[in-house]
Write a protein that holds these residues in place. Structure first.
Motif, PDB file in Angstrom:
ATOM      1  N   TYR A   8       0.830  -1.210   0.000  1.00  0.00           N
ATOM      2  CA  TYR A   8       0.000   0.000   0.000  1.00  0.00           C
ATOM      3  C   TYR A   8       0.866   1.262   0.000  1.00  0.00           C
ATOM      4  O   TYR A   8       0.658   2.173  -0.807  1.00  0.00           O
ATOM      5  N   LEU A  21       1.288   3.935  -3.112  1.00  0.00           N
ATOM      6  CA  LEU A  21       1.031   5.380  -3.034  1.00  0.00           C
ATOM      7  C   LEU A  21       2.254   6.165  -3.479  1.00  0.00           C
ATOM      8  O   LEU A  21       2.144   7.137  -4.232  1.00  0.00           O
ATOM      9  N   GLY A  79       1.741  -6.779  -4.247  1.00  0.00           N
ATOM     10  CA  GLY A  79       0.321  -6.823  -3.896  1.00  0.00           C
ATOM     11  C   GLY A  79      -0.325  -8.143  -4.264  1.00  0.00           C
ATOM     12  O   GLY A  79      -1.084  -8.722  -3.478  1.00  0.00           O
ATOM     13  N   ARG A 137      -1.682 -10.849  -1.512  1.00  0.00           N
ATOM     14  CA  ARG A 137      -3.090 -11.282  -1.524  1.00  0.00           C
ATOM     15  C   ARG A 137      -3.200 -12.795  -1.594  1.00  0.00           C
ATOM     16  O   ARG A 137      -4.052 -13.398  -0.944  1.00  0.00           O
ATOM     17  N   ARG A 152      -7.424  -5.925   1.860  1.00  0.00           N
ATOM     18  CA  ARG A 152      -7.803  -4.685   1.172  1.00  0.00           C
ATOM     19  C   ARG A 152      -6.591  -3.795   0.920  1.00  0.00           C
ATOM     20  O   ARG A 152      -6.482  -3.168  -0.138  1.00  0.00           O
ATOM     21  N   ARG A 153      -5.667  -3.731   1.875  1.00  0.00           N
ATOM     22  CA  ARG A 153      -4.452  -2.935   1.674  1.00  0.00           C
ATOM     23  C   ARG A 153      -3.585  -3.537   0.582  1.00  0.00           C
ATOM     24  O   ARG A 153      -3.009  -2.816  -0.236  1.00  0.00           O
ATOM     25  N   SER A 181      -4.684  -5.315  -1.900  1.00  0.00           N
ATOM     26  CA  SER A 181      -5.391  -5.048  -3.164  1.00  0.00           C
ATOM     27  C   SER A 181      -5.169  -3.613  -3.612  1.00  0.00           C
ATOM     28  O   SER A 181      -4.962  -3.346  -4.803  1.00  0.00           O
ATOM     29  N   ALA A 182      -5.217  -2.679  -2.668  1.00  0.00           N
ATOM     30  CA  ALA A 182      -4.977  -1.274  -3.007  1.00  0.00           C
ATOM     31  C   ALA A 182      -3.561  -1.089  -3.528  1.00  0.00           C
ATOM     32  O   ALA A 182      -3.340  -0.374  -4.515  1.00  0.00           O
ATOM     33  N   GLY A 183      -2.591  -1.739  -2.897  1.00  0.00           N
ATOM     34  CA  GLY A 183      -1.219  -1.664  -3.382  1.00  0.00           C
ATOM     35  C   GLY A 183      -1.075  -2.257  -4.772  1.00  0.00           C
ATOM     36  O   GLY A 183      -0.358  -1.721  -5.620  1.00  0.00           O
ATOM     37  N   VAL A 216      -3.427  -2.423  -7.120  1.00  0.00           N
ATOM     38  CA  VAL A 216      -4.051  -1.503  -8.082  1.00  0.00           C
ATOM     39  C   VAL A 216      -3.160  -0.281  -8.307  1.00  0.00           C
ATOM     40  O   VAL A 216      -2.966   0.163  -9.441  1.00  0.00           O
ATOM     41  N   LEU A 217      -2.609   0.276  -7.224  1.00  0.00           N
ATOM     42  CA  LEU A 217      -1.736   1.438  -7.358  1.00  0.00           C
ATOM     43  C   LEU A 217      -0.463   1.077  -8.131  1.00  0.00           C
ATOM     44  O   LEU A 217       0.033   1.876  -8.936  1.00  0.00           O
TER      45      LEU A 217
END
Length: 108
Positions: free
Chosen positions: A24, A28, A50, A54, A68-69, A71-73, A75-76
């Motif tokens: 994550y 970012l 990521g 997962r 969720r973190r 997954s966010a990482g 996607v980012l």
């Protein structure tokens, strides 16, 4: 008081997977830092981190939290990778255009 009323202190609950926070935060950094190019190069690594985090969380959900973190990482990281690819394509386009303009016969 029965033994089922006493909480089991020897077995802690699931912990946040260390890779989830790393994915994550680096995700970012890679997207926000895309302006400076160098941090954006972390994109493919963050994307991989990521995905693998997962998978580990899905393999043992009773042990790990942080899906969720992760997954966010992921996607980012994918977004940063896409920004790098688009930036490289734009750079190549400018280079080709400059080469064509310089090599064009102007007749003078």
């Amino acid at each position: 008081m029965s033994s089922t009323d006493v909480p089991d202190v020897d077995r802690p609950g699931p912990a946040v997977h260390p890779g989830a926070d790393r994915a994550y935060v680096l995700g970012l950094l890679s997207v926000v830092g895309a302006v400076f190019v160098l941090p954006a190069l972390l994109g493919p690594y963050v994307w991989h981190l990521g995905v693998s985090t997962r998978r580990e969380i899905d393999r043992d959900p009773t042990r790990w939290l942080g899906r969720r973190r992760a997954s966010a990482g992921m996607v980012l990281g994918a977004l940063a990778t896409a920004l790098v690819v688009v930036g490289l394509l734009v750079l190549v386009g400018f280079a080709v255009q400059a080469h064509l303009q310089l090599s064009a016969d102007t007749g003078y």
